[in-house]
Design a protein around this motif. Structure first.
Motif, PDB file in Angstrom:
ATOM      1  N   SER A 215      42.441  44.945  49.579  1.00  0.00           N
ATOM      2  CA  SER A 215      41.226  44.312  49.066  1.00  0.00           C
ATOM      3  C   SER A 215      41.409  42.810  48.874  1.00  0.00           C
ATOM      4  O   SER A 215      40.429  42.051  48.851  1.00  0.00           O
ATOM      5  N   VAL A 216      42.667  42.370  48.722  1.00  0.00           N
ATOM      6  CA  VAL A 216      42.942  40.954  48.479  1.00  0.00           C
ATOM      7  C   VAL A 216      42.764  40.133  49.755  1.00  0.00           C
ATOM      8  O   VAL A 216      42.417  38.950  49.699  1.00  0.00           O
ATOM      9  N   VAL A 217      42.989  40.756  50.911  1.00  0.00           N
ATOM     10  CA  VAL A 217      42.869  40.035  52.181  1.00  0.00           C
ATOM     11  C   VAL A 217      41.458  39.482  52.358  1.00  0.00           C
ATOM     12  O   VAL A 217      41.269  38.311  52.715  1.00  0.00           O
ATOM     13  N   GLY A 218      40.451  40.306  52.113  1.00  0.00           N
ATOM     14  CA  GLY A 218      39.062  39.863  52.264  1.00  0.00           C
ATOM     15  C   GLY A 218      38.729  38.711  51.340  1.00  0.00           C
ATOM     16  O   GLY A 218      38.053  37.750  51.737  1.00  0.00           O
ATOM     17  N   TYR A 219      39.238  38.781  50.103  1.00  0.00           N
ATOM     18  CA  TYR A 219      38.989  37.693  49.159  1.00  0.00           C
ATOM     19  C   TYR A 219      39.619  36.396  49.658  1.00  0.00           C
ATOM     20  O   TYR A 219      39.008  35.319  49.595  1.00  0.00           O
ATOM     21  N   GLY A 220      40.855  36.488  50.165  1.00  0.00           N
ATOM     22  CA  GLY A 220      41.528  35.294  50.656  1.00  0.00           C
ATOM     23  C   GLY A 220      40.781  34.635  51.802  1.00  0.00           C
ATOM     24  O   GLY A 220      40.635  33.410  51.850  1.00  0.00           O
ATOM     25  N   VAL A 221      40.273  35.430  52.729  1.00  0.00           N
ATOM     26  CA  VAL A 221      39.531  34.883  53.877  1.00  0.00           C
ATOM     27  C   VAL A 221      38.222  34.236  53.416  1.00  0.00           C
ATOM     28  O   VAL A 221      37.866  33.135  53.864  1.00  0.00           O
TER      29      VAL A 221
ATOM     30  N   ARG B  74      46.278  40.540  40.153  1.00  0.00           N
ATOM     31  CA  ARG B  74      46.524  39.344  39.336  1.00  0.00           C
ATOM     32  C   ARG B  74      46.337  38.062  40.126  1.00  0.00           C
ATOM     33  O   ARG B  74      45.872  37.068  39.595  1.00  0.00           O
ATOM     34  N   ILE B  75      46.706  38.063  41.400  1.00  0.00           N
ATOM     35  CA  ILE B  75      46.576  36.853  42.197  1.00  0.00           C
ATOM     36  C   ILE B  75      45.107  36.459  42.357  1.00  0.00           C
ATOM     37  O   ILE B  75      44.753  35.286  42.279  1.00  0.00           O
ATOM     38  N   VAL B  76      44.241  37.439  42.546  1.00  0.00           N
ATOM     39  CA  VAL B  76      42.808  37.152  42.681  1.00  0.00           C
ATOM     40  C   VAL B  76      42.238  36.712  41.340  1.00  0.00           C
ATOM     41  O   VAL B  76      41.453  35.757  41.264  1.00  0.00           O
ATOM     42  N   LEU B  77      42.639  37.405  40.265  1.00  0.00           N
ATOM     43  CA  LEU B  77      42.173  37.033  38.930  1.00  0.00           C
ATOM     44  C   LEU B  77      42.638  35.623  38.578  1.00  0.00           C
ATOM     45  O   LEU B  77      41.872  34.819  38.034  1.00  0.00           O
ATOM     46  N   PHE B  78      43.899  35.316  38.909  1.00  0.00           N
ATOM     47  CA  PHE B  78      44.418  33.975  38.655  1.00  0.00           C
ATOM     48  C   PHE B  78      43.611  32.923  39.408  1.00  0.00           C
ATOM     49  O   PHE B  78      43.236  31.892  38.862  1.00  0.00           O
TER      50      PHE B  78
ATOM     51  N   GLY C  33      34.774  31.023  41.443  1.00  0.00           N
ATOM     52  CA  GLY C  33      35.428  31.489  40.223  1.00  0.00           C
ATOM     53  C   GLY C  33      34.890  32.821  39.736  1.00  0.00           C
ATOM     54  O   GLY C  33      35.658  33.727  39.391  1.00  0.00           O
ATOM     55  N   VAL C  34      33.571  32.950  39.698  1.00  0.00           N
ATOM     56  CA  VAL C  34      32.958  34.201  39.246  1.00  0.00           C
ATOM     57  C   VAL C  34      33.321  35.346  40.194  1.00  0.00           C
ATOM     58  O   VAL C  34      33.690  36.442  39.757  1.00  0.00           O
ATOM     59  N   VAL C  35      33.249  35.085  41.498  1.00  0.00           N
ATOM     60  CA  VAL C  35      33.625  36.104  42.485  1.00  0.00           C
ATOM     61  C   VAL C  35      35.088  36.510  42.294  1.00  0.00           C
ATOM     62  O   VAL C  35      35.440  37.700  42.330  1.00  0.00           O
ATOM     63  N   GLY C  36      35.961  35.529  42.055  1.00  0.00           N
ATOM     64  CA  GLY C  36      37.381  35.814  41.887  1.00  0.00           C
ATOM     65  C   GLY C  36      37.677  36.654  40.658  1.00  0.00           C
ATOM     66  O   GLY C  36      38.471  37.605  40.718  1.00  0.00           O
ATOM     67  N   VAL C  37      37.040  36.321  39.540  1.00  0.00           N
ATOM     68  CA  VAL C  37      37.285  37.080  38.306  1.00  0.00           C
ATOM     69  C   VAL C  37      36.801  38.525  38.457  1.00  0.00           C
ATOM     70  O   VAL C  37      37.521  39.476  38.112  1.00  0.00           O
ATOM     71  N   VAL C  38      35.582  38.701  38.976  1.00  0.00           N
ATOM     72  CA  VAL C  38      35.039  40.048  39.154  1.00  0.00           C
ATOM     73  C   VAL C  38      35.882  40.837  40.146  1.00  0.00           C
ATOM     74  O   VAL C  38      36.262  41.994  39.903  1.00  0.00           O
ATOM     75  N   TRP C  39      36.201  40.210  41.270  1.00  0.00           N
ATOM     76  CA  TRP C  39      37.004  40.872  42.307  1.00  0.00           C
ATOM     77  C   TRP C  39      38.381  41.244  41.758  1.00  0.00           C
ATOM     78  O   TRP C  39      38.910  42.339  42.007  1.00  0.00           O
ATOM     79  N   GLY C  40      38.995  40.314  41.030  1.00  0.00           N
ATOM     80  CA  GLY C  40      40.330  40.559  40.491  1.00  0.00           C
ATOM     81  C   GLY C  40      40.355  41.687  39.491  1.00  0.00           C
ATOM     82  O   GLY C  40      41.293  42.499  39.467  1.00  0.00           O
ATOM     83  N   LEU C  41      39.324  41.773  38.629  1.00  0.00           N
ATOM     84  CA  LEU C  41      39.261  42.852  37.642  1.00  0.00           C
ATOM     85  C   LEU C  41      39.026  44.202  38.315  1.00  0.00           C
ATOM     86  O   LEU C  41      39.664  45.205  37.957  1.00  0.00           O
ATOM     87  N   VAL C  42      38.136  44.219  39.309  1.00  0.00           N
ATOM     88  CA  VAL C  42      37.839  45.476  40.002  1.00  0.00           C
ATOM     89  C   VAL C  42      39.047  45.961  40.799  1.00  0.00           C
ATOM     90  O   VAL C  42      39.396  47.148  40.784  1.00  0.00           O
ATOM     91  N   ALA C  43      39.713  45.041  41.498  1.00  0.00           N
ATOM     92  CA  ALA C  43      40.852  45.417  42.333  1.00  0.00           C
ATOM     93  C   ALA C  43      42.158  45.459  41.561  1.00  0.00           C
ATOM     94  O   ALA C  43      43.192  45.862  42.109  1.00  0.00           O
ATOM     95  N   ASP C  44      42.130  45.030  40.287  1.00  0.00           N
ATOM     96  CA  ASP C  44      43.342  44.962  39.463  1.00  0.00           C
ATOM     97  C   ASP C  44      44.422  44.131  40.157  1.00  0.00           C
ATOM     98  O   ASP C  44      45.595  44.495  40.198  1.00  0.00           O
TER      99      ASP C  44
END
Length: 295
Positions: free
Chosen positions: A110-116, A31-35, A18-29
């Motif tokens: 940037s979202v691809v790396g988060y998904g993996v 919404r799917i990662v932030l969600f 969750g913490v990784v997702g929120v930080v990653w989503g805010l940095v990459a702007d």
């Protein structure tokens, strides 16, 4: 306790993702990662609720709660389902608003790396929970959420990879809508999870019959006991509340044929036969000569 260890694993993993997702989503702007990050952190709070419910259900019965506190388990599951449903409704509304506003400028690469990354974590936790607590319904509910999370991560990675390809081809319109569309896809994928939680927990609160495989086991044991003691066809009622299985079996007998000590033998045989089901069995056997009392 294996259930507590499994739930703690889920809490720690959820908090990390969750913490990784929120930080990653805010940095990459994105919404799917932030969600996904917010959804996971929200799930952390619900995992904590499961841990609390597990502790409460394990308390011994007392004068105030003579039947124990097993009801907190289905209540906790229903609360999880309701909270997740509300979160999905909000995410869907926000995504539709973004689509109507013309999409977003999120960078799909940037979202691809988060998904993996989250896919690997989700699969590891999903497989680990049932091994730590194979008979825990709370751990099973957590594993269900991680299974949905793994599917969501795969969708995020594949969708973002497709959007990256579209970006390379200069399809800017497709890229702008990719982020909110992925959120809507995620909502659709996750929707069955709260529905299962609401229906399973709600059925237990309403004292519905146990799951089909458990009911079949109870019926089989009741018939076995009836045949063993020459009691004929049993009248069976059962319900499940958390880890506890309430079973009532009635037999119609002739007047003056049975006494209390013999009824105890029937009850003990039934309880022993139900033990392999893996629940805390509260069984009651009644031998009655009055059909009105049995039905």
């Amino acid at each position: 306790m294996s259930e507590a260890r499994a739930l703690r694993l889920s809490v720690y993993a959820s908090l990390l993702v969750g913490v990784v997702g929120v930080v990653w989503g805010l940095v990459a702007d994105a919404r799917i990662v932030l969600f996904d990050g917010i959804f996971t952190i929200f799930g952390t709070a619900l995992s904590g609720l499961s841990l609390l419910a597990s502790w409460a259900a394990g308390l011994e019965p007392d004068e105030r709660y003579p039947f124990g506190r097993e009801a907190v388990i289905p209540v906790a599951i229903v609360v999880q389902g309701a909270a997740l449903t509300a979160t999905l409704f909000y995410a869907a509304f926000d995504s539709i608003s973004l689509l109507l506003a013309g999409g977003t400028d999120a960078a799909p690469a940037s979202v691809v790396g988060y998904g993996v990354l989250t896919l690997v974590v989700a699969i590891a936790v999903m497989l680990g929970l049932p091994r730590l607590a194979p008979r825990s319904e709370l751990a099973a509910a957590e594993a269900d959420q991680w299974k949905a999370g793994a599917l969501l991560s795969a969708i995020i990675a594949v969708g973002a990879a497709a959007a990256t390809g579209a970006d390379a081809l200069g399809w800017d319109a497709v890229v702008r809508y990719a982020d909110p569309v992925l959120v809507l896809v995620a909502v659709a994928v996750l929707a069955p999870v709260p529905w299962r939680l609401l229906t399973s927990g709600g059925r237990e609160i309403l004292e519905a019959a146990p799951p089909a495989e458990v009911s079949r086991g109870i019926e089989a044991e009741a018939r076995r006991v009836g045949g063993e003691f020459g009691l004929g066809e049993p009248i069976v009622r059962a319900t499940k509340l958390g880890r506890r299985l309430y079973v009532e079996v009635d037999f119609l007998v002739g007047a003056g044929e049975w006494d209390v000590s013999e009824e105890d033998k029937v009850r003990r045989s039934l309880i022993a036969g139900l033990d392999p089901l893996g629940y805390d069995v509260w069984a009651n056997v009644e031998l009655t000569t009055d059909p009105d009392l049995a039905y």
